[in-house]
Design an enzyme around this catalytic site. Structure first.
Site, PDB file in Angstrom:
ATOM      1  N   LEU A   1      17.626 -36.825  -0.765  1.00 32.58           N
ATOM      2  CA  LEU A   1      18.478 -36.559  -1.927  1.00 32.58           C
ATOM      3  C   LEU A   1      17.666 -36.073  -3.116  1.00 32.58           C
ATOM      4  CD1 LEU A   1      21.104 -36.580  -3.478  1.00 32.58           C
ATOM      5  CD2 LEU A   1      20.817 -39.047  -3.835  1.00 32.58           C
TER       6      LEU A   1
ATOM      7  N   SER B   1      12.428 -37.907  -1.568  1.00 32.14           N
ATOM      8  CA  SER B   1      13.426 -38.309  -0.578  1.00 32.14           C
ATOM      9  C   SER B   1      14.350 -37.131  -0.294  1.00 32.14           C
ATOM     10  CB  SER B   1      14.235 -39.499  -1.096  1.00 32.14           C
ATOM     11  OG  SER B   1      15.013 -39.111  -2.227  1.00 32.14           O
TER      12      SER B   1
ATOM     13  N   SER C   1      21.528 -38.274   5.717  1.00 35.38           N
ATOM     14  CA  SER C   1      20.166 -38.065   6.201  1.00 35.38           C
ATOM     15  C   SER C   1      19.476 -39.372   6.570  1.00 35.38           C
ATOM     16  CB  SER C   1      19.318 -37.342   5.145  1.00 35.38           C
ATOM     17  OG  SER C   1      19.255 -38.103   3.963  1.00 35.38           O
TER      18      SER C   1
ATOM     19  N   TYR D   1      19.638 -55.883  -0.100  1.00 35.34           N
ATOM     20  CA  TYR D   1      19.974 -54.529  -0.549  1.00 35.34           C
ATOM     21  C   TYR D   1      21.259 -54.538  -1.373  1.00 35.34           C
ATOM     22  CZ  TYR D   1      20.981 -49.528  -0.310  1.00 35.34           C
ATOM     23  OH  TYR D   1      21.270 -48.215  -0.620  1.00 35.34           O
TER      24      TYR D   1
ATOM     25  N   LYS E   1      21.862 -53.609  -5.408  1.00 36.56           N
ATOM     26  CA  LYS E   1      22.797 -52.567  -5.811  1.00 36.56           C
ATOM     27  C   LYS E   1      23.887 -53.108  -6.727  1.00 36.56           C
ATOM     28  CE  LYS E   1      20.793 -49.134  -3.886  1.00 36.56           C
ATOM     29  NZ  LYS E   1      20.211 -48.062  -4.713  1.00 36.56           N
TER      30      LYS E   1
END
Length: 312
Positions: A49, A47, A227, A192, A196
């Site tokens: 990151l 990815s 990004s 999501y 998290k």
């Protein structure tokens, strides 16, 4: 007197700038020396990151184990790191491991493969994440489970598999790259945000459990990573206070900045880092101390109709 004061001010500013530059350079070098020869495992290294974390730790002399679910993209990352390696500095050839964290059945076997690379793990960076957008009633339960597998069950399964090695050696650090939505929920991100929240809760509990074994647990939570930043399409949001709030909230940080912060977190052994501009930080405090006001602001711009959810 006036001329002296006018000359002194630029000199003072120049001196302060020089000291700041020296501090940043010393801090950067110190960060790299702290991870030299350390075995660092990075999940979802392919990815944006993940690539930046791989670059930073590779430059710092770490022995990398790069995990990802595409062998071709892992090989491309391997080639990129090899091409920029400085021959005058000690760097190690990265190890590549295929890993899909959403496939829980294979994580235990992959953990053994990771340990076989160097026999131990010093630093585990849990970076993998899968996103989904849409109203809760339109998201299937199967997709909810997939998000939980990738963002929660996958990382904790890998962590549990590698943790005994750290405990037996009485050293190690586990870094969770989380998200703002581990602290507060955003509309149309139910699965999501739930994943998290769950991940942050798990690693907060784990931090206290493993402290006696000198294992450090750190969480790094950027608002959003630039990004992957996509503004909502026209017509999906009301022209309201929430529209302004959402745009400020989603103005994320660059992957390079997050990777550098992960490096600093490892060096300083910080327990929690929250990377965000003032608007998201204010939102977290408002959610905590003025929940009814926060809920009203969030709800005022939400529409009933939304486009079909897409997996990010």
């Amino acid at each position: 007197m006036g001329v002296t004061a006018m000359l002194a001010l630029p000199l003072l500013l120049l001196g302060i700038s020089g000291l700041l530059f020296i501090y940043q350079e010393v801090s950067r070098l110190w960060s790299k020396s702290a991870v030299q020869n350390k075995v660092v495992v990075i999940t979802d290294a392919i990815s944006g990151l993940g690539k930046e974390c791989a670059r930073v730790f590779h430059t710092g002399g770490s022995r990398l184990v790069l995990c990802g679910k595409s062998w071709e993209r892992l090989q491309s990352l391997y080639d990129a790191l090899s091409s920029v390696a400085d021959p005058s500095k000690q760097t190690f050839t990265p190890k590549l491991v295929l890993l899909d964290l959403s496939d829980i059945s294979c994580v235990q076997d992959v953990a053994k493969e990771v340990l076989d690379c160097y026999g131990c793990v010093d630093i585990l960076i849990n970076n993998a994440s899968v996103k989904v957008k849409g109203p809760a009633h339109k998201i299937s339960l199967e997709l909810d489970k997939k998000i939980m597998d990738a963002n929660y069950f996958g990382p904790i399964t890998l962590t549990k598999a590698l943790l005994p090695n750290m405990i037996s050696r009485r050293t190690g650090q586990i870094v969770l790259v989380n998200n703002l939505q581990g602290k507060l929920g955003i509309p149309f991100r139910t699965a999501y945000a739930a994943s998290k929240h769950a991940a942050l809760g798990f690693f907060d509990c784990l931090r206290a459990e493993v402290e006696e074994y000198d294992v450090v647990v750190s969480t790094v939570s950027p608002a959003f990573i630039r990004s992957h930043h996509v503004l909502p399409g026209q017509g999906n949001w009301e022209a309201s206070v929430w529209k302004f709030f959402f745009r400020k909230l989603t103005y994320g940080v660059h992957p390079v900045d997050v990777a550098e912060e992960v490096m600093r977190t490892v060096r300083r052994k910080k327990q929690e880092v929250f990377m965000a501009n003032p608007i998201p930080k204010a939102a977290v405090y408002i959610r905590t101390f003025f929940p009814e006001f926060f809920f009203a602001v969030v709800a005022c711009g939400v529409k009933e109709k939304l486009s079909v959810p897409e997996e990010g």
